[in-house]
Write a protein that holds these residues in place. Structure first.
Motif, PDB file in Angstrom:
ATOM      1  N   HIS A   3       0.845  -1.191   0.000  1.00 27.55           N
ATOM      2  CA  HIS A   3       0.000   0.000   0.000  1.00 27.55           C
ATOM      3  C   HIS A   3       0.883   1.245   0.000  1.00 27.55           C
ATOM      4  N   ILE A   4       0.539   2.205  -0.849  1.00 26.74           N
ATOM      5  CA  ILE A   4       1.278   3.458  -0.935  1.00 26.74           C
ATOM      6  C   ILE A   4       0.356   4.583  -0.482  1.00 26.74           C
ATOM      7  N   SER A   5       0.792   5.351   0.474  1.00 32.47           N
ATOM      8  CA  SER A   5      -0.024   6.453   0.972  1.00 32.47           C
ATOM      9  C   SER A   5      -0.097   7.558  -0.064  1.00 32.47           C
ATOM     10  N   HIS A   7       0.628  10.641   0.356  1.00 33.76           N
ATOM     11  CA  HIS A   7       1.837  11.470   0.420  1.00 33.76           C
ATOM     12  C   HIS A   7       2.976  10.824  -0.357  1.00 33.76           C
ATOM     13  N   GLU A   8       3.124   9.510  -0.209  1.00 33.23           N
ATOM     14  CA  GLU A   8       4.196   8.815  -0.930  1.00 33.23           C
ATOM     15  C   GLU A   8       3.966   8.883  -2.438  1.00 33.23           C
ATOM     16  N   ALA A   9       2.707   8.677  -2.851  1.00 29.05           N
ATOM     17  CA  ALA A   9       2.396   8.753  -4.276  1.00 29.05           C
ATOM     18  C   ALA A   9       2.632  10.159  -4.803  1.00 29.05           C
ATOM     19  N   TYR A  10       2.268  11.148  -4.003  1.00 31.37           N
ATOM     20  CA  TYR A  10       2.448  12.549  -4.402  1.00 31.37           C
ATOM     21  C   TYR A  10       3.925  12.876  -4.558  1.00 31.37           C
ATOM     22  N   MET A  11       4.744  12.409  -3.636  1.00 27.03           N
ATOM     23  CA  MET A  11       6.167  12.712  -3.693  1.00 27.03           C
ATOM     24  C   MET A  11       6.882  11.948  -4.796  1.00 27.03           C
ATOM     25  N   GLN A  12       6.250  10.906  -5.339  1.00 29.14           N
ATOM     26  CA  GLN A  12       6.847  10.175  -6.445  1.00 29.14           C
ATOM     27  C   GLN A  12       6.681  10.916  -7.771  1.00 29.14           C
ATOM     28  N   VAL A  13       5.777  11.877  -7.812  1.00 28.75           N
ATOM     29  CA  VAL A  13       5.612  12.682  -9.018  1.00 28.75           C
ATOM     30  C   VAL A  13       6.834  13.580  -9.148  1.00 28.75           C
ATOM     31  N   PRO A  14       7.452  13.665 -10.317  1.00 28.49           N
ATOM     32  CA  PRO A  14       8.651  14.500 -10.469  1.00 28.49           C
ATOM     33  C   PRO A  14       8.392  15.943 -10.081  1.00 28.49           C
ATOM     34  N   VAL A  15       9.430  16.612  -9.636  1.00 26.48           N
ATOM     35  CA  VAL A  15       9.296  17.873  -8.911  1.00 26.48           C
ATOM     36  C   VAL A  15       8.638  18.991  -9.714  1.00 26.48           C
ATOM     37  N   VAL A  16       8.974  19.151 -10.977  1.00 24.89           N
ATOM     38  CA  VAL A  16       8.402  20.263 -11.745  1.00 24.89           C
ATOM     39  C   VAL A  16       6.916  20.036 -11.977  1.00 24.89           C
ATOM     40  N   THR A  17       6.556  18.816 -12.379  1.00 23.17           N
ATOM     41  CA  THR A  17       5.146  18.486 -12.586  1.00 23.17           C
ATOM     42  C   THR A  17       4.374  18.643 -11.289  1.00 23.17           C
TER      43      THR A  17
END
Length: 253
Positions: A3-5, A7-17
């Motif tokens: 399971h991915i929270s 917040h974890e999923a959000y932080m996996q999105v590259p920084v500029v996007t």
């Protein structure tokens, strides 16, 4: 699968996007909740240069209108194509990606001086779609499951869709034009017999944004979740095309 929270999923999105999409979402929500007014953030040269309201140079790219179909459509395209560019041809080159943002935003701002446009976020999204489509020429796509085409035709399909909805195509046309200028200067012209590289990312941006060579701070989208994935505009990962091109694999307002 673990399971991915959120917040974890959000932080996996590259920084500029992640940064741009979040700024667009919160700006739109702030307007919707009447924390701020659209009149405080729209593009107005007189207020920018005479009243020094310089934030308008940025905020006009962050608002997509009310929380309606057009907003969600633009946010979907912004997220998917911005992320695919950042994870694809700009992977490990965050400074170059930021430089593309600056060049595209500057070009659109100059155009806005001569046309009556007050918000440029939609044009910027189309620019991202255009650049992605030109860098993925062999991707096959479908729109609403009715027509199939290769990725370079996607911006034109979206313009046609705008016309069907009765929307003005000026904003889309500006996005396509600015995207083509960047694509020509960065990708096409340097490959010509007498061509040479024109665009050079400033060193300060490389210092600020480019990670060490071995850094890998985010995860790419699974292949199944890459381009398309929607009945109204999804990619076709079918058999190879006759010309042997690679395939991966949908859209606008």
């Amino acid at each position: 699968m673990a399971h991915i929270s959120f917040h974890e999923a959000y932080m996996q999105v590259p920084v500029v996007t992640r940064t741009y999409a979040t700024a667009c979402l919160f700006t739109t929500l702030a307007v919707q909740l009447e924390v701020i007014s659209p009149f405080q953030i729209y593009f107005n040269p007189e207020l920018i240069f005479k009243e020094y309201q310089l934030w308008r140079l940025i905020t006009n790219f962050l608002f997509f209108g009310k929380l309606e179909f057009n907003f969600f459509f633009n946010m979907l395209f912004l997220y998917r194509y911005c992320r695919m560019l950042e994870e694809g041809s700009f992977r490990g080159r965050t400074a170059d990606f930021v430089f593309m943002f600056i060049l595209g935003g500057t070009a659109m701002t100059l155009v806005a001086f001569f046309v009556n446009l007050v918000f440029l976020g939609q044009a910027f999204t189309i620019m991202l779609v255009y650049i992605w489509s030109r860098r993925n020429p062999y991707v096959r796509m479908s729109f609403f499951g009715v027509i199939t085409f290769r990725a370079p035709y996607l911006p034109w399909v979206l313009i046609g869709f705008s016309i069907m909805l009765g929307n003005s195509i000026i904003v889309d046309a500006i996005g396509v034009a600015c995207g083509h200028i960047y694509y020509f200067l960065e990708d096409a012209f340097p490959e010509q017999p007498a061509g040479f590289k024109i665009l050079h990312t400033p060193r300060i941006l490389k210092y600020l944004f480019d990670p060490p060579p071995d850094a890998d701070e985010y995860a790419t989208l699974p292949e199944a979740e890459r381009p398309g994935g929607f009945a109204w505009g999804q990619a076709d990962n079918g058999p190879p095309l006759e010309d042997g091109g690679d395939e991966h694999g949908g859209e606008n307002q």
